[in-house]
Design a protein around this motif. Structure first.
Motif, PDB file in Angstrom:
ATOM      1  N   GLN A   1       0.818  -1.196   0.000  1.00 45.48           N
ATOM      2  CA  GLN A   1       0.000   0.000   0.000  1.00 45.48           C
ATOM      3  C   GLN A   1       0.858   1.255   0.000  1.00 45.48           C
ATOM      4  OE1 GLN A   1      -2.578  -0.468   3.452  1.00 45.48           O
ATOM      5  NE2 GLN A   1      -4.255  -1.118   2.132  1.00 45.48           N
ATOM      6  N   VAL A   2       0.405   2.240  -0.786  1.00 41.55           N
ATOM      7  CA  VAL A   2       1.022   3.561  -0.778  1.00 41.55           C
ATOM      8  C   VAL A   2      -0.087   4.546  -0.431  1.00 41.55           C
ATOM      9  CG1 VAL A   2       2.320   5.277  -2.067  1.00 41.55           C
ATOM     10  CG2 VAL A   2       2.646   2.844  -2.559  1.00 41.55           C
ATOM     11  N   LEU A   3       0.007   5.186   0.744  1.00 39.27           N
ATOM     12  CA  LEU A   3      -1.078   6.015   1.256  1.00 39.27           C
ATOM     13  C   LEU A   3      -0.619   7.444   1.517  1.00 39.27           C
ATOM     14  CD1 LEU A   3      -2.462   3.520   3.943  1.00 39.27           C
ATOM     15  CD2 LEU A   3      -3.314   3.832   1.626  1.00 39.27           C
ATOM     16  N   ASP A   4      -1.448   8.408   1.113  1.00 40.14           N
ATOM     17  CA  ASP A   4      -1.285   9.808   1.514  1.00 40.14           C
ATOM     18  C   ASP A   4       0.114  10.353   1.208  1.00 40.14           C
ATOM     19  OD1 ASP A   4      -3.914   9.802   2.701  1.00 40.14           O
ATOM     20  OD2 ASP A   4      -3.052   8.721   4.405  1.00 40.14           O
ATOM     21  N   LYS A   5       0.572  10.115  -0.021  1.00 35.14           N
ATOM     22  CA  LYS A   5       1.907  10.568  -0.422  1.00 35.14           C
ATOM     23  C   LYS A   5       1.793  11.618  -1.531  1.00 35.14           C
ATOM     24  CE  LYS A   5       4.350   7.590   2.108  1.00 35.14           C
ATOM     25  NZ  LYS A   5       5.349   7.986   3.135  1.00 35.14           N
ATOM     26  N   ILE A   6       2.771  12.518  -1.574  1.00 40.22           N
ATOM     27  CA  ILE A   6       2.889  13.487  -2.657  1.00 40.22           C
ATOM     28  C   ILE A   6       4.260  13.310  -3.295  1.00 40.22           C
ATOM     29  CG2 ILE A   6       2.945  15.932  -3.285  1.00 40.22           C
ATOM     30  CD1 ILE A   6       1.142  16.483  -0.895  1.00 40.22           C
ATOM     31  N   TYR A   7       4.260  13.084  -4.615  1.00 38.18           N
ATOM     32  CA  TYR A   7       5.506  12.878  -5.341  1.00 38.18           C
ATOM     33  C   TYR A   7       5.617  13.926  -6.452  1.00 38.18           C
ATOM     34  CZ  TYR A   7       5.092   8.264  -3.162  1.00 38.18           C
ATOM     35  OH  TYR A   7       4.945   7.244  -2.267  1.00 38.18           O
ATOM     36  N   GLU A   8       6.815  14.450  -6.643  1.00 37.59           N
ATOM     37  CA  GLU A   8       7.030  15.413  -7.718  1.00 37.59           C
ATOM     38  C   GLU A   8       8.395  15.157  -8.347  1.00 37.59           C
ATOM     39  OE1 GLU A   8       6.657  20.225  -8.596  1.00 37.59           O
ATOM     40  OE2 GLU A   8       6.297  19.426  -6.602  1.00 37.59           O
ATOM     41  N   ASN A   9       8.403  15.164  -9.687  1.00 40.13           N
ATOM     42  CA  ASN A   9       9.643  14.931 -10.455  1.00 40.13           C
ATOM     43  C   ASN A   9      10.314  13.618 -10.064  1.00 40.13           C
ATOM     44  OD1 ASN A   9       9.710  17.433 -12.019  1.00 40.13           O
ATOM     45  ND2 ASN A   9      10.074  18.431 -10.038  1.00 40.13           N
ATOM     46  N   GLU A  10       9.505  12.578  -9.911  1.00 39.34           N
ATOM     47  CA  GLU A  10      10.029  11.265  -9.525  1.00 39.34           C
ATOM     48  C   GLU A  10      10.021  10.322 -10.719  1.00 39.34           C
ATOM     49  OE1 GLU A  10      11.212  10.190  -6.672  1.00 39.34           O
ATOM     50  OE2 GLU A  10      10.485  11.534  -5.099  1.00 39.34           O
ATOM     51  N   LEU A  11      10.949   9.367 -10.701  1.00 38.47           N
ATOM     52  CA  LEU A  11      11.016   8.323 -11.712  1.00 38.47           C
ATOM     53  C   LEU A  11      10.624   7.000 -11.081  1.00 38.47           C
ATOM     54  CD1 LEU A  11      11.871   7.194 -14.511  1.00 38.47           C
ATOM     55  CD2 LEU A  11      14.178   6.949 -13.569  1.00 38.47           C
ATOM     56  N   LEU A  12       9.645   6.339 -11.690  1.00 43.31           N
ATOM     57  CA  LEU A  12       9.222   5.013 -11.229  1.00 43.31           C
ATOM     58  C   LEU A  12       9.432   4.045 -12.371  1.00 43.31           C
ATOM     59  CD1 LEU A  12       7.848   3.222  -9.103  1.00 43.31           C
ATOM     60  CD2 LEU A  12       5.664   3.839 -10.125  1.00 43.31           C
ATOM     61  N   ASP A  13      10.422   3.183 -12.273  1.00 47.84           N
ATOM     62  CA  ASP A  13      10.756   2.320 -13.407  1.00 47.84           C
ATOM     63  C   ASP A  13      11.023   0.880 -12.980  1.00 47.84           C
ATOM     64  OD1 ASP A  13      13.125   2.720 -12.090  1.00 47.84           O
ATOM     65  OD2 ASP A  13      14.273   3.324 -13.845  1.00 47.84           O
ATOM     66  N   GLY A  14      10.377   0.450 -11.893  1.00 42.33           N
ATOM     67  CA  GLY A  14      10.598  -0.904 -11.413  1.00 42.33           C
ATOM     68  C   GLY A  14       9.486  -1.860 -11.803  1.00 42.33           C
ATOM     69  N   TYR A  15       9.553  -3.072 -11.276  1.00 42.06           N
ATOM     70  CA  TYR A  15       8.504  -4.084 -11.469  1.00 42.06           C
ATOM     71  C   TYR A  15       7.847  -4.327 -10.119  1.00 42.06           C
ATOM     72  CZ  TYR A  15       6.150  -8.491 -12.343  1.00 42.06           C
ATOM     73  OH  TYR A  15       5.201  -9.478 -12.446  1.00 42.06           O
ATOM     74  N   TYR A  16       6.510  -4.272 -10.095  1.00 38.50           N
ATOM     75  CA  TYR A  16       5.788  -4.377  -8.838  1.00 38.50           C
ATOM     76  C   TYR A  16       4.684  -5.407  -8.979  1.00 38.50           C
ATOM     77  CZ  TYR A  16       8.399  -0.139  -8.301  1.00 38.50           C
ATOM     78  OH  TYR A  16       9.431   0.758  -8.274  1.00 38.50           O
ATOM     79  N   ASP A  17       4.661  -6.356  -8.038  1.00 35.87           N
ATOM     80  CA  ASP A  17       3.738  -7.479  -8.121  1.00 35.87           C
ATOM     81  C   ASP A  17       2.311  -7.049  -7.799  1.00 35.87           C
ATOM     82  OD1 ASP A  17       3.197 -10.241  -8.562  1.00 35.87           O
ATOM     83  OD2 ASP A  17       2.980 -10.492  -6.399  1.00 35.87           O
ATOM     84  N   TYR A  18       2.122  -6.205  -6.811  1.00 34.74           N
ATOM     85  CA  TYR A  18       0.803  -5.662  -6.513  1.00 34.74           C
ATOM     86  C   TYR A  18       0.976  -4.396  -5.681  1.00 34.74           C
ATOM     87  CZ  TYR A  18      -3.853  -4.801  -4.852  1.00 34.74           C
ATOM     88  OH  TYR A  18      -5.040  -4.190  -4.575  1.00 34.74           O
ATOM     89  N   VAL A  19       0.251  -3.343  -6.045  1.00 31.96           N
ATOM     90  CA  VAL A  19       0.315  -2.084  -5.307  1.00 31.96           C
ATOM     91  C   VAL A  19      -1.084  -1.485  -5.220  1.00 31.96           C
ATOM     92  CG1 VAL A  19       1.269   0.245  -5.200  1.00 31.96           C
ATOM     93  CG2 VAL A  19       2.668  -1.606  -6.114  1.00 31.96           C
ATOM     94  N   GLU A  20      -1.448  -1.020  -4.043  1.00 30.09           N
ATOM     95  CA  GLU A  20      -2.688  -0.281  -3.841  1.00 30.09           C
ATOM     96  C   GLU A  20      -2.328   1.162  -3.498  1.00 30.09           C
ATOM     97  OE1 GLU A  20      -6.346  -0.192  -0.642  1.00 30.09           O
ATOM     98  OE2 GLU A  20      -5.546  -2.139  -1.268  1.00 30.09           O
ATOM     99  N   ILE A  21      -2.727   2.096  -4.361  1.00 31.45           N
ATOM    100  CA  ILE A  21      -2.390   3.508  -4.191  1.00 31.45           C
ATOM    101  C   ILE A  21      -3.634   4.268  -3.782  1.00 31.45           C
ATOM    102  CG2 ILE A  21      -1.565   5.585  -5.360  1.00 31.45           C
ATOM    103  CD1 ILE A  21       0.001   3.744  -7.246  1.00 31.45           C
TER     104      ILE A  21
END
Length: 207
Positions: free
Chosen positions: A9-29
């Motif tokens: 789980q990814v909760l209540d986050k603020i991201y700016e100018n970020e790179l996301l380039d991985g492999y993720y099996d399951y994510v709840e945003i």
């Protein structure tokens, strides 16, 4: 950001100018904001997103398959070639987004708004929808195969051709120029303008 996405789980986050380039099996945003983020090379084997905002972010050519997306805004985002096949989308707004070549086949769309978007060559085959709206958007060469079009309002869109089932035209809402385009695609040649109004009305109410 990468460490955040290691968790389920990814909760209540603020991201700016970020790179996301991985492999993720399951994510709840949930309750997250992504501004100027790049998801281009990310691989998701399952992702659910709720109550989140994506602004000026790159989500092109990623697969968001067979999952749930609820209460999301995409503003000025690049979703070129993004795939939502067999997913459930509810209360989603796309504003000033590039969705060219995107694929919504088999999706369940509820309360979806496309506002000033490029949807050229997008695919909406075999979708189920309720409260689906297109405003000031380019839908040229979109596919609506095996999709019920009754009460779908495309009058505020631009296109010169569409890929649609003639059997599904009943109740489709178009402006006059668009209706003439569809009539031409069906192989109907119209010479008399007054007669064309009656003919087109008949086609879209009785086909």
């Amino acid at each position: 950001m990468q460490n955040d996405f290691i968790n389920d789980q990814v909760l209540d986050k603020i991201y700016e100018n970020e790179l996301l380039d991985g492999y993720y099996d399951y994510v709840e945003i949930t309750n997250c904001t992504f501004k100027k983020c790049n998801f281009t090379n990310s691989k998701f084997n399952g992702i659910d997103i709720t109550n989140s905002l994506f602004e000026m972010s790159n989500l092109s050519n990623i697969a968001l398959l067979d999952h749930t997306y609820n209460n999301i805004k995409f503003i000025n985002c690049n979703l070129l070639g993004t795939t939502f096949i067999d997913s459930y989308l509810d209360n989603i707004e796309f504003i000033n987004c590039n969705l060219k070549y995107s694929n919504f086949s088999g999706t369940n769309l509820k309360n979806i708004k496309f506002n000033n978007c490029n949807l050229e060559d997008a695919i909406f085959n075999e979708i189920k929808w309720k409260n689906l709206s297109f405003s000031d958007s380019n839908i040229n060469n979109c596919e609506f195969q095996k999709t019920k079009l009754e009460n779908l309002d495309l009058s505020d869109t631009e296109f010169t051709t569409l890929k649609i089932d003639s059997q599904k035209l009943k109740g489709l809402i178009l402006n006059m120029n668009q209706a003439l385009i569809i009539a031409n695609l069906l192989g109907i040649k119209i010479k008399n303008w007054i007669f064309s109004v009656f003919l087109i009305s008949y086609i879209f109410n009785n086909w």
